[in-house]
Design a protein around this motif. Structure first.
Motif, PDB file in Angstrom:
ATOM      1  N   ARG A  87      -6.414  -4.311  18.730  1.00 28.07           N
ATOM      2  CA  ARG A  87      -6.664  -2.871  18.563  1.00 28.07           C
ATOM      3  C   ARG A  87      -7.979  -2.441  19.192  1.00 28.07           C
ATOM      4  O   ARG A  87      -8.077  -1.359  19.786  1.00 28.07           O
ATOM      5  CB  ARG A  87      -6.674  -2.543  17.072  1.00 28.07           C
ATOM      6  CG  ARG A  87      -6.770  -1.058  16.723  1.00 28.07           C
ATOM      7  CD  ARG A  87      -5.570  -0.293  17.174  1.00 28.07           C
ATOM      8  NE  ARG A  87      -5.348   0.909  16.376  1.00 28.07           N
ATOM      9  CZ  ARG A  87      -4.699   1.975  16.806  1.00 28.07           C
ATOM     10  NH1 ARG A  87      -4.194   1.996  18.033  1.00 28.07           N
ATOM     11  NH2 ARG A  87      -4.514   3.023  16.023  1.00 28.07           N
ATOM     12  N   TYR A  88      -9.010  -3.283  19.067  1.00 26.22           N
ATOM     13  CA  TYR A  88     -10.344  -2.871  19.506  1.00 26.22           C
ATOM     14  C   TYR A  88     -10.867  -3.646  20.705  1.00 26.22           C
ATOM     15  O   TYR A  88     -11.833  -3.212  21.340  1.00 26.22           O
ATOM     16  CB  TYR A  88     -11.346  -2.985  18.348  1.00 26.22           C
ATOM     17  CG  TYR A  88     -11.051  -2.026  17.234  1.00 26.22           C
ATOM     18  CD1 TYR A  88     -11.373  -0.677  17.335  1.00 26.22           C
ATOM     19  CD2 TYR A  88     -10.417  -2.446  16.065  1.00 26.22           C
ATOM     20  CE1 TYR A  88     -11.087   0.219  16.318  1.00 26.22           C
ATOM     21  CE2 TYR A  88     -10.132  -1.570  15.040  1.00 26.22           C
ATOM     22  CZ  TYR A  88     -10.459  -0.234  15.173  1.00 26.22           C
ATOM     23  OH  TYR A  88     -10.167   0.637  14.168  1.00 26.22           O
ATOM     24  N   GLY A  89     -10.292  -4.827  20.986  1.00 25.48           N
ATOM     25  CA  GLY A  89     -10.730  -5.592  22.148  1.00 25.48           C
ATOM     26  C   GLY A  89     -12.173  -6.037  22.083  1.00 25.48           C
ATOM     27  O   GLY A  89     -12.844  -6.160  23.114  1.00 25.48           O
ATOM     28  N   ASN A  90     -12.660  -6.291  20.868  1.00 23.84           N
ATOM     29  CA  ASN A  90     -14.056  -6.699  20.693  1.00 23.84           C
ATOM     30  C   ASN A  90     -14.090  -8.068  20.021  1.00 23.84           C
ATOM     31  O   ASN A  90     -13.712  -8.206  18.856  1.00 23.84           O
ATOM     32  CB  ASN A  90     -14.813  -5.672  19.846  1.00 23.84           C
ATOM     33  CG  ASN A  90     -16.304  -5.955  19.764  1.00 23.84           C
ATOM     34  OD1 ASN A  90     -16.727  -6.995  19.288  1.00 23.84           O
ATOM     35  ND2 ASN A  90     -17.114  -5.005  20.232  1.00 23.84           N
ATOM     36  N   PRO A 377     -12.299  -0.403   6.944  1.00 24.42           N
ATOM     37  CA  PRO A 377     -12.367   0.491   8.116  1.00 24.42           C
ATOM     38  C   PRO A 377     -11.703  -0.100   9.356  1.00 24.42           C
ATOM     39  O   PRO A 377     -11.040   0.618  10.113  1.00 24.42           O
ATOM     40  CB  PRO A 377     -13.880   0.684   8.336  1.00 24.42           C
ATOM     41  CG  PRO A 377     -14.501   0.369   7.017  1.00 24.42           C
ATOM     42  CD  PRO A 377     -13.646  -0.717   6.423  1.00 24.42           C
ATOM     43  N   SER A 378     -11.865  -1.396   9.586  1.00 24.22           N
ATOM     44  CA  SER A 378     -11.326  -2.019  10.797  1.00 24.22           C
ATOM     45  C   SER A 378      -9.819  -2.200  10.727  1.00 24.22           C
ATOM     46  O   SER A 378      -9.117  -1.972  11.721  1.00 24.22           O
ATOM     47  CB  SER A 378     -11.983  -3.385  11.029  1.00 24.22           C
ATOM     48  OG  SER A 378     -13.369  -3.262  11.164  1.00 24.22           O
ATOM     49  N   THR A 385      -5.618   5.070  13.053  1.00 24.77           N
ATOM     50  CA  THR A 385      -6.353   5.751  14.118  1.00 24.77           C
ATOM     51  C   THR A 385      -7.279   4.784  14.843  1.00 24.77           C
ATOM     52  O   THR A 385      -7.789   3.839  14.237  1.00 24.77           O
ATOM     53  CB  THR A 385      -7.186   6.922  13.551  1.00 24.77           C
ATOM     54  OG1 THR A 385      -7.954   7.517  14.605  1.00 24.77           O
ATOM     55  CG2 THR A 385      -8.151   6.463  12.462  1.00 24.77           C
ATOM     56  N   ARG A 386      -7.502   5.062  16.130  1.00 22.04           N
ATOM     57  CA  ARG A 386      -8.414   4.256  16.955  1.00 22.04           C
ATOM     58  C   ARG A 386      -9.733   5.004  17.165  1.00 22.04           C
ATOM     59  O   ARG A 386     -10.461   4.754  18.105  1.00 22.04           O
ATOM     60  CB  ARG A 386      -7.689   3.969  18.292  1.00 22.04           C
ATOM     61  CG  ARG A 386      -8.403   3.141  19.343  1.00 22.04           C
ATOM     62  CD  ARG A 386      -8.787   1.756  18.876  1.00 22.04           C
ATOM     63  NE  ARG A 386      -9.254   0.910  19.959  1.00 22.04           N
ATOM     64  CZ  ARG A 386     -10.409   1.064  20.605  1.00 22.04           C
ATOM     65  NH1 ARG A 386     -11.228   2.051  20.305  1.00 22.04           N
ATOM     66  NH2 ARG A 386     -10.741   0.221  21.567  1.00 22.04           N
ATOM     67  N   TRP A 387     -10.052   5.910  16.236  1.00 25.91           N
ATOM     68  CA  TRP A 387     -11.190   6.799  16.416  1.00 25.91           C
ATOM     69  C   TRP A 387     -12.519   6.044  16.433  1.00 25.91           C
ATOM     70  O   TRP A 387     -13.408   6.355  17.217  1.00 25.91           O
ATOM     71  CB  TRP A 387     -11.215   7.843  15.292  1.00 25.91           C
ATOM     72  CG  TRP A 387     -12.305   8.866  15.460  1.00 25.91           C
ATOM     73  CD1 TRP A 387     -12.277   9.978  16.241  1.00 25.91           C
ATOM     74  CD2 TRP A 387     -13.602   8.849  14.845  1.00 25.91           C
ATOM     75  NE1 TRP A 387     -13.465  10.662  16.143  1.00 25.91           N
ATOM     76  CE2 TRP A 387     -14.300   9.987  15.289  1.00 25.91           C
ATOM     77  CE3 TRP A 387     -14.225   7.967  13.955  1.00 25.91           C
ATOM     78  CZ2 TRP A 387     -15.587  10.277  14.864  1.00 25.91           C
ATOM     79  CZ3 TRP A 387     -15.507   8.256  13.533  1.00 25.91           C
ATOM     80  CH2 TRP A 387     -16.189   9.402  13.991  1.00 25.91           C
ATOM     81  N   ALA A 464       1.458   1.669  21.532  1.00 27.64           N
ATOM     82  CA  ALA A 464       1.400   2.901  20.746  1.00 27.64           C
ATOM     83  C   ALA A 464       2.710   3.163  19.998  1.00 27.64           C
ATOM     84  O   ALA A 464       2.717   3.727  18.891  1.00 27.64           O
ATOM     85  CB  ALA A 464       1.067   4.078  21.641  1.00 27.64           C
ATOM     86  N   ALA A 465       3.835   2.722  20.566  1.00 26.97           N
ATOM     87  CA  ALA A 465       5.139   2.957  19.940  1.00 26.97           C
ATOM     88  C   ALA A 465       5.297   2.189  18.621  1.00 26.97           C
ATOM     89  O   ALA A 465       6.091   2.565  17.767  1.00 26.97           O
ATOM     90  CB  ALA A 465       6.257   2.548  20.897  1.00 26.97           C
ATOM     91  N   ALA A 466       4.516   1.101  18.439  1.00 21.89           N
ATOM     92  CA  ALA A 466       4.620   0.302  17.221  1.00 21.89           C
ATOM     93  C   ALA A 466       4.079   1.037  16.004  1.00 21.89           C
ATOM     94  O   ALA A 466       4.391   0.652  14.863  1.00 21.89           O
ATOM     95  CB  ALA A 466       3.851  -1.016  17.398  1.00 21.89           C
ATOM     96  N   TYR A 467       3.288   2.071  16.214  1.00 24.74           N
ATOM     97  CA  TYR A 467       2.692   2.802  15.092  1.00 24.74           C
ATOM     98  C   TYR A 467       3.560   3.964  14.623  1.00 24.74           C
ATOM     99  O   TYR A 467       3.224   4.653  13.660  1.00 24.74           O
ATOM    100  CB  TYR A 467       1.316   3.349  15.499  1.00 24.74           C
ATOM    101  CG  TYR A 467       0.326   2.264  15.842  1.00 24.74           C
ATOM    102  CD1 TYR A 467      -0.443   1.653  14.864  1.00 24.74           C
ATOM    103  CD2 TYR A 467       0.167   1.841  17.164  1.00 24.74           C
ATOM    104  CE1 TYR A 467      -1.353   0.660  15.184  1.00 24.74           C
ATOM    105  CE2 TYR A 467      -0.738   0.842  17.491  1.00 24.74           C
ATOM    106  CZ  TYR A 467      -1.486   0.253  16.507  1.00 24.74           C
ATOM    107  OH  TYR A 467      -2.378  -0.737  16.820  1.00 24.74           O
TER     108      TYR A 467
END
Length: 469
Positions: A87-90, A377-378, A385-387, A464-467
């Motif tokens: 999700r975040y690539g971190n 939160p993560s 949301t990816r906000w 995105a379709a998985a959500y």
């Protein structure tokens, strides 16, 4: 067993009933049967917080976990840390999430062994060899069969627990003169405890009670062993069906809690509240049925300990060792390493119990719940949301972890309800809740700041379709 997905998640093949027993076996452990009644035996009504937290947890599970299952299934994720990485690539946020899970699981596994030790001690058997024997059994059946072994044994364990609890709550009150008499005696005896307690919440306990329920519910669904049980389901609908069916376990939990009052009314006297339930069984039941009940508690320790060790090894293999490795591991390598790590984790928990006093494991478990809440939160917000910026989430996690740990340490790790002083008033709250609020505040402010500074937010590699749905 040649891949982590087969060994650690049983090939994502479990249907509704197996998943129901597995999640129930996962969440309702031997230590639940020992510790929840012990809390009522020692502290009265405050110990009942475990019942509303289970009630809160299942709607939360219905809302969050099917969506998480869908994303993880589509991308082959084994852990929630895998999801955070996608999700975040971190990488550093992923390592933080995985490390938190492993650290929180170690004392939890140790507590299952403490539960077995309490049962063995109640039967008059002393020494280290019975616990070592239980460790060998646990290690052998998880090493060879992975998650499938505890899934099968969970069915046996749950049937035994229901028989044990229902028999206790019908037979023992009948012998003691009925529930009215039980509550009357329990209330009288709790008034002489230090500190004094009652079967009702006292003034000043309401906020601590409610935040314990809310904070514990948030943490419960983020524990790695919960993730392992949920991701082993064969579909998102299986997860939804379980969210609808698992309140049967909340009913069982409420009944289990009452065993603490039964122990008081039955005249069980012990300085170690954890011994209250085993001593109650030995005092009130015939020997053969007391043995059956204690066996149910012991099996109730082996099932979650097995799932927890598998969850910890999944995290270490995929998200700690795997994240630091320069190349992608082969399925056979992952499976082989996870099996070895599961043995190391269980051996570490055994040493923890044998070499350190039991209160250490209990005190560390208080920290575990506070730590797991900081993943909200993560993981939970992240599935909607990816906000948030991943670097902001990492710093928010650090703020929540450090503040929550500091509050627990300030209490000497004897309690997790911290007296928070704000605006001239004192608010006793479960430390996980203000720590999580600080976590969210830091993550929000830093996300806005990093956006203004145009600091990269990483790449979302999930579909995105998985959500949707």
């Amino acid at each position: 067993m040649g891949s982590l997905e087969e060994w650690g998640l049983a090939g994502r093949s479990f249907g509704t009933w197996i998943t129901w027993f597995l999640i129930g076996g996962d969440l309702y452990t031997a230590y639940t049967v020992i510790a929840v009644p012990a809390a009522l035996y020692g502290a009265g009504a405050m110990g009942f917080f475990a019942v509303p937290y289970a009630v809160i947890a299942y709607p939360y599970m219905m809302l969050v976990l099917p969506r998480l299952w869908t994303v993880c299934h589509r991308h082959g994720y084994i852990t929630f840390a895998d999801f955070v990485n996608g999700r975040y690539g971190n990488r550093w946020l992923t390592i933080a999430i995985a490390l938190t899970g492993v650290l929180a699981l170690m004392p939890y596994i140790a507590l299952q062994l403490v539960g077995i030790r309490v049962v063995i001690g109640a039967m008059g058997i002393h020494g280290e060899w019975p616990l070592a024997a239980a460790f060998v059994i646990l290690a052998a059946y998880t090493y060879s069969s992975g998650l499938r072994a505890p899934a099968v044994i969970a069915i046996v364990k749950d049937v035994m627990l229901y028989i044990m609890v229902l028999a206790a709550l019908i037979y023992i009150p009948h012998k003691l003169g009925g529930y009215a008499r039980v509550f009357e005696i329990a209330n009288q005896l709790l008034a002489h405890h230090t500190p004094t307690a009652t079967i009702h919440l006292k003034e000043g306990q309401f906020l601590g009670y409610s935040t314990l329920a809310i904070g514990s519910a948030i943490a419960l669904m983020l524990y790695p062993h919960t993730a392992t049980a949920v991701l082993s389901a064969q579909s998102a609908n299986v997860v939804r069906h379980n969210a609808a069916m698992l309140p049967a376990y909340s009913f069982l939990l409420g009944l289990i809690a009452l065993l603490g009052y039964l122990a008081l009314a039955a005249g069980v006297v012990t300085k170690d509240a954890n011994m209250a339930v085993p001593l109650l069984f030995l005092k009130m039941f015939p020997e053969w049925f007391a043995g059956f009940c204690l066996a149910a508690v012991a099996i109730g320790a082996l099932v979650p300990a097995a799932i927890m060790s598998i969850a910890a090894s999944n995290l270490f293999t995929r998200n700690l060792y795997g994240a630091l490795l320069k190349r992608k591991m082969l399925p056979e390598e992952e499976s082989r390493m996870a099996k070895v790590v599961s043995l190391v984790v269980k051996f570490g928990a055994l040493l923890f119990v044998l070499k350190l006093p039991a209160p250490y494991a209990i005190e560390m478990q208080l920290l575990g719940g506070i730590w797991m809440g900081q993943l909200f939160p993560s993981v939970v917000v992240g599935v909607f949301t990816r906000w948030f910026n991943p670097w902001a989430l990492l710093l928010g996690w650090a703020a929540g972890m450090s503040s929550g740990t500091a509050m627990a340490v300030a209490l000497g790790l004897k309690s997790s309800v911290y007296p928070l002083h704000l605006f001239g008033s004192t608010y006793p709250m479960y430390a996980a809740v203000p720590a999580l609020l600080l976590n969210l505040a830091v993550s929000t402010v830093l996300t806005l700041l990093f956006r203004a500074m145009k600091i990269t937010s990483g790449r979302d590699s999930t579909d995105a379709a998985a959500y949707i749905g």
